[in-house]
Design a protein around this motif. Sequence first.
Motif: not given
Length: 116
Positions: A65-94
């Motif tokens: 029978g068939p015995d091929g494997g599935d490909g892995g999942n792609g990565g997610h991008i998760i934004f997490k809010a934080d009270k100590s973050t004062r501005d957004l200058s540290h974020l990359q544009s891409v």
Amino acid sequence: MFSYSRNIRYLSTNLFLKKPVFPKKPKSEGDGKHFVDYRRVLCKSGNGGNGMISFFKGYRVPFGGPDGGDGGNGGHIIFKADKSTRDLSHLQSVIKAGNGEYGMGKNCHGKSAPHR
């Protein structure tokens, strides 16, 4: 030629120009960092890995029978809010997440990419 009317007009317009009460402030000599409260970010999640098409070939197994494997999942991008973050200058544009790895034969599945 000297025109008396032109000279009077020039003097009358320049004498009545209003000067500012307070002189202009010189620019501050800060550290050069600015407060950033709006940032446009392009987010690209990872692609999943390709699967493998493979069929089992064993000794004395006529129709494996068939015995091929599935490909892995792609990565997610998760934004997490934080009270100590004062501005957004540290974020990359891409921001790009990683791709999943390919599947292999013998039912070996590909590795999933880490999340960002």
